[in-house]
Scaffold this active site. Structure first.
Site, PDB file in Angstrom:
ATOM      1  N   THR A 182       0.165  73.101 -46.600  1.00  0.00           N
ATOM      2  CA  THR A 182       0.165  74.357 -45.862  1.00  0.00           C
ATOM      3  C   THR A 182      -1.179  75.077 -45.983  1.00  0.00           C
ATOM      4  O   THR A 182      -2.078  74.617 -46.675  1.00  0.00           O
ATOM      5  CB  THR A 182       1.338  75.243 -46.350  1.00  0.00           C
ATOM      6  N   GLU A 205       8.146  75.731 -51.158  1.00  0.00           N
ATOM      7  CA  GLU A 205       6.749  75.910 -51.554  1.00  0.00           C
ATOM      8  C   GLU A 205       6.554  76.057 -53.060  1.00  0.00           C
ATOM      9  O   GLU A 205       7.285  76.772 -53.737  1.00  0.00           O
ATOM     10  CB  GLU A 205       6.187  77.160 -50.849  1.00  0.00           C
ATOM     11  N   LYS A 224       5.855  72.024 -50.380  1.00  0.00           N
ATOM     12  CA  LYS A 224       4.683  72.652 -49.747  1.00  0.00           C
ATOM     13  C   LYS A 224       3.626  72.967 -50.801  1.00  0.00           C
ATOM     14  O   LYS A 224       3.909  73.581 -51.823  1.00  0.00           O
ATOM     15  CB  LYS A 224       5.090  73.955 -49.042  1.00  0.00           C
ATOM     16  N   PHE A 247      -2.431  76.160 -39.265  1.00  0.00           N
ATOM     17  CA  PHE A 247      -2.002  77.515 -38.887  1.00  0.00           C
ATOM     18  C   PHE A 247      -2.702  77.980 -37.607  1.00  0.00           C
ATOM     19  O   PHE A 247      -3.889  78.290 -37.633  1.00  0.00           O
ATOM     20  CB  PHE A 247      -2.315  78.487 -40.034  1.00  0.00           C
ATOM     21  N   ASP A 264      11.103  78.369 -38.708  1.00  0.00           N
ATOM     22  CA  ASP A 264      10.252  78.966 -39.741  1.00  0.00           C
ATOM     23  C   ASP A 264      10.948  80.221 -40.267  1.00  0.00           C
ATOM     24  O   ASP A 264      10.610  81.341 -39.900  1.00  0.00           O
ATOM     25  CB  ASP A 264       8.892  79.317 -39.115  1.00  0.00           C
TER      26      ASP A 264
END
Length: 337
Positions: A167, A106, A142, A189, A27
């Protein structure tokens, strides 16, 4: 039970053991961290790219993105947007030279409630990757896990063969809708869920197995495996290695360089806590969510509502900061500032 120094040397690190049961994803937008921990895949977001773009080592990529934006021309806003998209793709392409798998890139969080806008931007990113010789099979786009984002993911997967990573996922309703949309991967998350419960409840600490974020991902994983959904579950946003170890066996886990470093130094025995066999024996009921049912169920989860809107605002704020940085590079000298 303590492990003797001799046995510790022979025992694989927690990170190496984790890789036997789970696909480890980095990440980060930092190439050095990717080189060091050798993950299969990597994920980026506006916050990570903003941080990386300010490091001296990556100024060449920033300069290239700026030049690209200027070359395409158009209004100041269009030039900045084009430079920003190009920067995301340049980072992604560099990361792909270092990993065997896929990179997640993203779509602008400010499009989170604009289904058509997300589809258009995703296709643009895929075209930019194609320009630098990267095929769509190595990219995950994303998207925010709003209703509009999930439906954009459905269209991108079914009509364009573009793989999506959903996400900012906090609620079970979001997970069910993503599975029904047939997206490639979701990123529930963990850490941000824990943050909310610590900030809003009486308990300030949790054992990993009782951690609300860990429990959320466990339920989602079990539901997907019990009902045969192909969507990959990738736990994200970890606050400590305990959360990660408690999700050993999850399809994928995306982990920051700091926690990858900690796991590489730990020498404790890891056993999978999640498995398809156990998931299939779980007492879970299959549900279907249309838009009305999704909005109601998601709305019933206060934590998820607050963290989704907060997450969108944070990513949007970092996208604005990145654009400001690019604007300064692109126009400040021209304006004689």
């Amino acid at each position: 039970m303590s492990v003797s120094p001799v046995k510790r040397q022979k025992m694989e690190s927690a990170l190496d053991q984790l890789k036997h049961h789970t696909t480890v994803v980095a990440d980060t937008g930092d190439f050095n961290a990717i080189d060091e921990y050798k993950p299969l895949d990597a994920t980026t977001n506006p916050s990570l790219i903003l941080a990386a773009a300010q490091m001296p080592a990556y100024q060449k990529l920033v300069d290239e993105a700026v030049a690209y934006g200027k070359k395409l021309g158009g209004s100041e806003e269009e030039q900045i947007k084009n430079a920003s998209d190009k920067l995301f793709v340049l980072f992604g392409a560099e990361i792909l030279k270092r990993i065997p798998g896929r990179v997640s890139t993203e779509v602008d969080a400010r499009l989170s409630f604009d289904k058509e806008g997300m589809i258009q931007r995703a296709r643009r990113l895929i075209d930019l990757y194609k320009e630098v010789g990267v095929g769509k099979d190595r990219i995950l786009i994303k998207l925010s896990s709003t209703w509009e984002g999930i439906q954009a993911g459905r269209v991108l997967e079914a009509e364009y063969g573009i793989h999506c990573n959903m996400t900012l996922l906090f609620s079970f309703a979001q997970a069910v809708a993503c599975a029904e949309a047939g997206v490639t991967l979701i990123s529930p998350f963990v850490g941000r869920i824990l943050d909310w419960y610590v900030a809003n409840g009486d308990r300030k600490t949790y054992e990993p197995s009782e951690d609300p974020g860990v429990k959320s991902v466990t339920k989602i994983y079990n539901y997907y495996k019990k009902f045969g959904y192909k969507t990959i579950v990738m736990g994200a946003s970890f606050r400590n290695t305990g959360q990660i170890k408690a999700l050993t066996g999850c399809d994928y886990l995306t982990i920051s360089p700091k926690l990858l470093a900690e796991l590489s130094k730990e020498h404790v025995k890891l056993t999978p806590t999640l498995s398809v066999k156990e998931a299939q024996a779980c007492d879970l009921e299959k549900i279907h969510l249309d838009e009305k049912a999704f909005r109601w169920q998601h709305n019933e989860d206060q934590m998820a509502v607050e963290k989704l809107s907060d997450g969108i605002r944070r990513f949007a704020a970092d996208a604005v900061k990145l654009e400001r940085m690019l604007k300064e590079r692109m126009f400040s000298t021209e304006n004689g500032k």
